[in-house]
Design a protein around this motif. Sequence first.
Motif, PDB file in Angstrom:
ATOM      1  N   LEU A 157      10.568  26.380  34.088  1.00 43.89           N
ATOM      2  CA  LEU A 157       9.768  26.144  35.293  1.00 43.89           C
ATOM      3  C   LEU A 157       9.041  24.803  35.211  1.00 43.89           C
ATOM      4  O   LEU A 157       8.907  24.094  36.215  1.00 43.89           O
ATOM      5  CB  LEU A 157       8.767  27.276  35.474  1.00 43.89           C
ATOM      6  CG  LEU A 157       9.381  28.671  35.723  1.00 43.89           C
ATOM      7  CD1 LEU A 157       8.288  29.730  35.795  1.00 43.89           C
ATOM      8  CD2 LEU A 157      10.208  28.669  36.993  1.00 43.89           C
ATOM      9  N   GLY A 158       8.558  24.434  34.008  1.00 47.70           N
ATOM     10  CA  GLY A 158       7.935  23.127  33.853  1.00 47.70           C
ATOM     11  C   GLY A 158       8.897  21.993  34.148  1.00 47.70           C
ATOM     12  O   GLY A 158       8.537  20.998  34.781  1.00 47.70           O
ATOM     13  N   GLY A 159      10.143  22.151  33.699  1.00 47.86           N
ATOM     14  CA  GLY A 159      11.153  21.142  34.005  1.00 47.86           C
ATOM     15  C   GLY A 159      11.411  21.005  35.490  1.00 47.86           C
ATOM     16  O   GLY A 159      11.637  19.900  36.008  1.00 47.86           O
ATOM     17  N   ILE A 160      11.367  22.134  36.218  1.00 51.72           N
ATOM     18  CA  ILE A 160      11.581  22.088  37.673  1.00 51.72           C
ATOM     19  C   ILE A 160      10.497  21.259  38.364  1.00 51.72           C
ATOM     20  O   ILE A 160      10.778  20.447  39.247  1.00 51.72           O
ATOM     21  CB  ILE A 160      11.632  23.520  38.242  1.00 51.72           C
ATOM     22  CG1 ILE A 160      12.928  24.215  37.790  1.00 51.72           C
ATOM     23  CG2 ILE A 160      11.527  23.511  39.764  1.00 51.72           C
ATOM     24  CD1 ILE A 160      13.021  25.665  38.196  1.00 51.72           C
ATOM     25  N   HIS A 161       9.237  21.435  37.951  1.00 45.89           N
ATOM     26  CA  HIS A 161       8.172  20.652  38.569  1.00 45.89           C
ATOM     27  C   HIS A 161       8.269  19.169  38.210  1.00 45.89           C
ATOM     28  O   HIS A 161       7.909  18.301  39.016  1.00 45.89           O
ATOM     29  CB  HIS A 161       6.803  21.216  38.170  1.00 45.89           C
ATOM     30  CG  HIS A 161       6.235  22.123  39.209  1.00 45.89           C
ATOM     31  ND1 HIS A 161       4.964  22.651  39.134  1.00 45.89           N
ATOM     32  CD2 HIS A 161       6.762  22.585  40.375  1.00 45.89           C
ATOM     33  CE1 HIS A 161       4.746  23.414  40.200  1.00 45.89           C
ATOM     34  NE2 HIS A 161       5.820  23.392  40.946  1.00 45.89           N
ATOM     35  N   LEU A 162       8.752  18.873  37.028  1.00 44.91           N
ATOM     36  CA  LEU A 162       8.967  17.465  36.685  1.00 44.91           C
ATOM     37  C   LEU A 162      10.031  16.844  37.585  1.00 44.91           C
ATOM     38  O   LEU A 162       9.907  15.691  38.008  1.00 44.91           O
ATOM     39  CB  LEU A 162       9.378  17.341  35.217  1.00 44.91           C
ATOM     40  CG  LEU A 162       8.282  17.627  34.188  1.00 44.91           C
ATOM     41  CD1 LEU A 162       8.861  17.602  32.777  1.00 44.91           C
ATOM     42  CD2 LEU A 162       7.148  16.598  34.305  1.00 44.91           C
ATOM     43  N   VAL A 163      11.069  17.614  37.903  1.00 43.97           N
ATOM     44  CA  VAL A 163      12.100  17.122  38.820  1.00 43.97           C
ATOM     45  C   VAL A 163      11.511  16.874  40.208  1.00 43.97           C
ATOM     46  O   VAL A 163      11.823  15.866  40.866  1.00 43.97           O
ATOM     47  CB  VAL A 163      13.272  18.127  38.895  1.00 43.97           C
ATOM     48  CG1 VAL A 163      14.239  17.747  40.009  1.00 43.97           C
ATOM     49  CG2 VAL A 163      14.011  18.188  37.563  1.00 43.97           C
ATOM     50  N   CYS A 164      10.643  17.778  40.675  1.00 42.75           N
ATOM     51  CA  CYS A 164       9.984  17.575  41.971  1.00 42.75           C
ATOM     52  C   CYS A 164       9.195  16.267  41.971  1.00 42.75           C
ATOM     53  O   CYS A 164       9.244  15.495  42.950  1.00 42.75           O
ATOM     54  CB  CYS A 164       9.049  18.742  42.284  1.00 42.75           C
ATOM     55  SG  CYS A 164       9.869  20.307  42.638  1.00 42.75           S
ATOM     56  N   GLN A 190       8.092  28.498  42.469  1.00 41.35           N
ATOM     57  CA  GLN A 190       7.077  29.430  42.954  1.00 41.35           C
ATOM     58  C   GLN A 190       7.504  30.880  42.750  1.00 41.35           C
ATOM     59  O   GLN A 190       6.729  31.711  42.263  1.00 41.35           O
ATOM     60  CB  GLN A 190       6.815  29.164  44.446  1.00 41.35           C
ATOM     61  CG  GLN A 190       5.796  30.068  45.091  1.00 41.35           C
ATOM     62  CD  GLN A 190       4.381  29.729  44.689  1.00 41.35           C
ATOM     63  OE1 GLN A 190       4.154  28.782  43.936  1.00 41.35           O
ATOM     64  NE2 GLN A 190       3.432  30.497  45.172  1.00 41.35           N
ATOM     65  N   VAL A 191       8.746  31.206  43.103  1.00 40.89           N
ATOM     66  CA  VAL A 191       9.215  32.595  42.982  1.00 40.89           C
ATOM     67  C   VAL A 191       9.405  32.974  41.526  1.00 40.89           C
ATOM     68  O   VAL A 191       8.973  34.049  41.083  1.00 40.89           O
ATOM     69  CB  VAL A 191      10.518  32.783  43.785  1.00 40.89           C
ATOM     70  CG1 VAL A 191      11.117  34.165  43.510  1.00 40.89           C
ATOM     71  CG2 VAL A 191      10.239  32.611  45.276  1.00 40.89           C
ATOM     72  N   GLY A 192      10.053  32.107  40.757  1.00 43.66           N
ATOM     73  CA  GLY A 192      10.210  32.414  39.345  1.00 43.66           C
ATOM     74  C   GLY A 192       8.865  32.496  38.625  1.00 43.66           C
ATOM     75  O   GLY A 192       8.655  33.368  37.771  1.00 43.66           O
ATOM     76  N   GLY A 193       7.939  31.587  38.990  1.00 47.08           N
ATOM     77  CA  GLY A 193       6.622  31.603  38.369  1.00 47.08           C
ATOM     78  C   GLY A 193       5.824  32.853  38.710  1.00 47.08           C
ATOM     79  O   GLY A 193       5.119  33.412  37.859  1.00 47.08           O
ATOM     80  N   LYS A 194       5.886  33.296  39.956  1.00 40.60           N
ATOM     81  CA  LYS A 194       5.191  34.540  40.336  1.00 40.60           C
ATOM     82  C   LYS A 194       5.731  35.727  39.561  1.00 40.60           C
ATOM     83  O   LYS A 194       4.976  36.613  39.138  1.00 40.60           O
ATOM     84  CB  LYS A 194       5.334  34.780  41.839  1.00 40.60           C
ATOM     85  CG  LYS A 194       4.479  33.872  42.701  1.00 40.60           C
ATOM     86  CD  LYS A 194       4.816  34.011  44.184  1.00 40.60           C
ATOM     87  CE  LYS A 194       4.634  35.442  44.660  1.00 40.60           C
ATOM     88  NZ  LYS A 194       4.931  35.564  46.110  1.00 40.60           N
ATOM     89  N   THR A 232      15.973  28.958  50.312  1.00 42.03           N
ATOM     90  CA  THR A 232      17.157  28.963  49.447  1.00 42.03           C
ATOM     91  C   THR A 232      16.763  28.765  47.990  1.00 42.03           C
ATOM     92  O   THR A 232      17.278  29.438  47.080  1.00 42.03           O
ATOM     93  CB  THR A 232      18.125  27.854  49.887  1.00 42.03           C
ATOM     94  OG1 THR A 232      18.464  28.036  51.260  1.00 42.03           O
ATOM     95  CG2 THR A 232      19.390  27.885  49.045  1.00 42.03           C
ATOM     96  N   GLY A 233      15.834  27.827  47.751  1.00 44.43           N
ATOM     97  CA  GLY A 233      15.337  27.643  46.392  1.00 44.43           C
ATOM     98  C   GLY A 233      14.640  28.878  45.874  1.00 44.43           C
ATOM     99  O   GLY A 233      14.739  29.207  44.676  1.00 44.43           O
ATOM    100  N   SER A 234      13.939  29.607  46.751  1.00 42.54           N
ATOM    101  CA  SER A 234      13.288  30.850  46.332  1.00 42.54           C
ATOM    102  C   SER A 234      14.306  31.854  45.812  1.00 42.54           C
ATOM    103  O   SER A 234      14.076  32.536  44.802  1.00 42.54           O
ATOM    104  CB  SER A 234      12.518  31.448  47.510  1.00 42.54           C
ATOM    105  OG  SER A 234      11.521  30.564  47.979  1.00 42.54           O
ATOM    106  N   VAL A 235      15.435  31.944  46.513  1.00 42.30           N
ATOM    107  CA  VAL A 235      16.487  32.866  46.074  1.00 42.30           C
ATOM    108  C   VAL A 235      17.006  32.472  44.691  1.00 42.30           C
ATOM    109  O   VAL A 235      17.166  33.315  43.793  1.00 42.30           O
ATOM    110  CB  VAL A 235      17.637  32.890  47.100  1.00 42.30           C
ATOM    111  CG1 VAL A 235      18.807  33.717  46.585  1.00 42.30           C
ATOM    112  CG2 VAL A 235      17.142  33.428  48.435  1.00 42.30           C
ATOM    113  N   LEU A 236      17.252  31.190  44.504  1.00 39.20           N
ATOM    114  CA  LEU A 236      17.765  30.735  43.212  1.00 39.20           C
ATOM    115  C   LEU A 236      16.740  30.941  42.098  1.00 39.20           C
ATOM    116  O   LEU A 236      17.095  31.337  40.975  1.00 39.20           O
ATOM    117  CB  LEU A 236      18.148  29.256  43.313  1.00 39.20           C
ATOM    118  CG  LEU A 236      19.281  28.927  44.297  1.00 39.20           C
ATOM    119  CD1 LEU A 236      19.518  27.429  44.355  1.00 39.20           C
ATOM    120  CD2 LEU A 236      20.560  29.664  43.923  1.00 39.20           C
ATOM    121  N   GLY A 237      15.468  30.681  42.394  1.00 34.34           N
ATOM    122  CA  GLY A 237      14.441  30.914  41.388  1.00 34.34           C
ATOM    123  C   GLY A 237      14.293  32.373  41.032  1.00 34.34           C
ATOM    124  O   GLY A 237      14.098  32.729  39.854  1.00 34.34           O
ATOM    125  N   GLY A 238      14.404  33.246  42.037  1.00 37.26           N
ATOM    126  CA  GLY A 238      14.339  34.677  41.752  1.00 37.26           C
ATOM    127  C   GLY A 238      15.502  35.149  40.906  1.00 37.26           C
ATOM    128  O   GLY A 238      15.337  35.960  39.981  1.00 37.26           O
TER     129      GLY A 238
END
Length: 649
Positions: A174-181, A25-29, A146-152
Motif C-alpha cells: 500500500l505504501g508503494g501505491i501511494h508513492l506511485v500516486c 483506500q479499500v485495501g487499507g481499510k 475500478t481501483g477499489s475493486v482491484l485493491g479489494g
Amino acid sequence: MPAGGGGRFPAWAAMATAAFMMSHQVGGKSIRDALFLQAFGPERLPAMVMAAAAVSVLLGVFGARLFSRFSPERAVPWSFAASGVLQLAEWKLAEASPRLGALAVYLHMVAFGAVLLSSFWLLLSEQLDPIEAKKRIGRIAGAGTTGSVLGGLLAAQWRDLTGAGQEAALLGALGGIHLVCGLLLLQTPRRTEAPRAAPEPWISPQKVLRSAPHLRHLAALVLLGTAAAAILDFLYKRAAAETLGRGEVLLEFFAYFNTGVALVSFTLQTLVSRRALERIGVGRTVGAMPALVSGGSLLTLAAPLFPVIAGLRAVEATLRGSLFRAGYELMYTPIPPGEKRAAKTVIDVGCDRLGDAVGGALCQAALLLPGVPVGGVLLVATALIAAANTWVARQLDRIYVQVVERGLLHRAAEVLLSGAGDWTVDRELLESRYAAAPAAIEERQPSPTPPAAPVRVDDAAWCLAELRSGQEQRVKRVLEAQRPLDAVLAPAVIDLLAWPAVSGEAREALLSVRAPIAGQLGDRLADPKCDFSIRRRIPSLLLALGGRRAMQALVEGLEDERFEVRFRCARALDELACREPALRPPAEVVYAAVERELSVDQNLWRSRRLLAEQTPLEQLQHLDEVLKERADRSLEHLFSLLALVLPRE
C-alpha cells in the motif's frame, strides 16, 4: 478550464491517480479493520474512532492552511509521497509490535487518508469548470471505483499470495501505491499562473465558513452523513466479529465486502450518476443515500441479523461512493479557489471526522448504559440522523445556483467567444442607418411628394414596391392594410425590422401571416451577414409564433457571435419552455451554452449591455424579480440558461 493558460490536467492522469488512490483506500481499510479487531476487539472500536477523529481534525486544519499557503498542484503530490513513506514504516512497526502497529495504521488511514482524498478532489475541482465537471467527474470517480475493486481483490488474496502470518506485509504494498500516486501527480503538466509578488495570505477556514452559508450547509451534510455511517459501521463490524471470530478470516471478509461495494458503486457511477445529476438535480442525487439509510435502519429493527446489518452498511457505502460523491464534489467546482482551499479540507476532513466522533460517542454511550438494547437504540439514532440529512440534501439545488452565481467571475478563460472587438461601438451605425434613410430620400426629391393613391392590397408587386420605397408613411400604410400579411411579402417585411420607425408595425404584420414563417426567421437569425438590428429582434417573434421550428431556431441562436442575440434567444427559450414544456431544449445543449458563456474575458463579461429595452414578451417575471437590481447582463443571461435545466425553486 480555469483561466490562466498552461498545461491541461490530462484525463488519463486523473483517472490513473484515482484508481491507485482508491485501491489503496479499500485495501487499507480492510487491513486496518482486521488488524485492530484482532488486537483489541470491537468493544474498543468507538473509543478508537473518537481518538482518530480528533487527530484527523487537527490534520484537516493543517491541510487547509497548507493548501491556502501553497497551491494544491504543489502540495498534493508530496503529501501522497509522505504517506507512502509512513506506510512503509508502519509495515515494520506492525511486524515488531502488532498492537502498536494496529493503532498507527488505524490513525494513518482515518486521519491522513481522509486528507489525501480531500486534497485530490480539491486539485481536480480547481482544474475543471462546472460544466466540464459534470462530464468528467463521473468518469474519474468510475476509474477510482475500478481501483477499489482491484485493491479489494489484492487484500482478499493476500494470504494466498504471501502465506499465513504475512498480513503486515500488505502495508508495504500500500505504501508503494501511494508513492506511485505522488509520482503521477508530480509528472503531470500544470497550468501556468501569473507570478505573484508575495505568497497568498492564509485565509482562515472559520472566517470563510462564517461568511459563506453554502459552505456551512455542506458541512452539515457531511457531519450528519458521517455520523450515521459511523454508527452503521460499528454495528456491522461488531456483528462481523461476533459471527466470524477474530482470526485472519476477517481480512478476507472485509476485503471481499469492500470489493462488492466497489463493484456496485462502479455500476452506479458509470450508468446512473451523470444522468441523475442532469435529470433530477444535485439535491435528489445526494439525498438518495440518507433517505435509503433512514428507511433501511427502521426496517432493520425488525430483523437485526448480521446479513441484514451488513446489507444496510453496503447500501450506505455504495451510494456514498457513487451518487453522493458525484453530487457532493460537483458543489465545489464553481466555488472561488480561495474559499475552496480554505474550507474544503476542513469540511471533508474536519466535519467528516467530527461526524465520526459523534457516531462513536453515541455508540460508546450505548455500550456503557446497562440494560440498553444497543442495536435497537443505535438503529433508531441512525434513522433520525439520516432523516435530518435528507432534508439538508434537498436544499442543494437552490444552493448550487447561488454558488454558480458567486463563482462566475472566477472561472473566466482567455479565449473570447463573443466576437472580436467591442461590439457596442457600432450602435449608432446600426440604429441610425435605417432611421436616416427617409430623410435622405426626401432631400433628393425635387418637389413635395404628391398624395399617394389608395393601397391596392390585391397587388403584391405594388405592395412590395411600396415597402421598399424608404418613405415611412407609405410603408406603414401598406403594413396596416395587409392583414393578414401575404406570405410573399414576408422577406421584405423582415428587412423592415432594422428600421426603428416601422419595426413595430413590421412585427405585427409578420405575426399575422397565416403561412409558417418560423423557418424564414430562423434562417435570418442564423445568417451572420444579416443586419444585427434585424437578428436581435427575431427571438421575440419566434417566441410569439411558438412551435418546434421556432425552438430549434432559438437553440441555434445560442451560438451566435453577438451577445445580445444570445441573450434574447435564451430569454425566448425560457418563456417558450414555460408555456410548452415539450419544447424544452436538450440539457446538453444548454450546458454547452453555459460553458461558452463562462469562457469569456472578465472585462467583457462586466461590460455587456443591451442596445434596447426588452419587449414585454421577453420580460420573464420569475427571473426579473430576482435580478431587477443587477446591471450585469452576463449574469442575467446565465440565469436564463440555467432556468432551462435546473429547478426553479
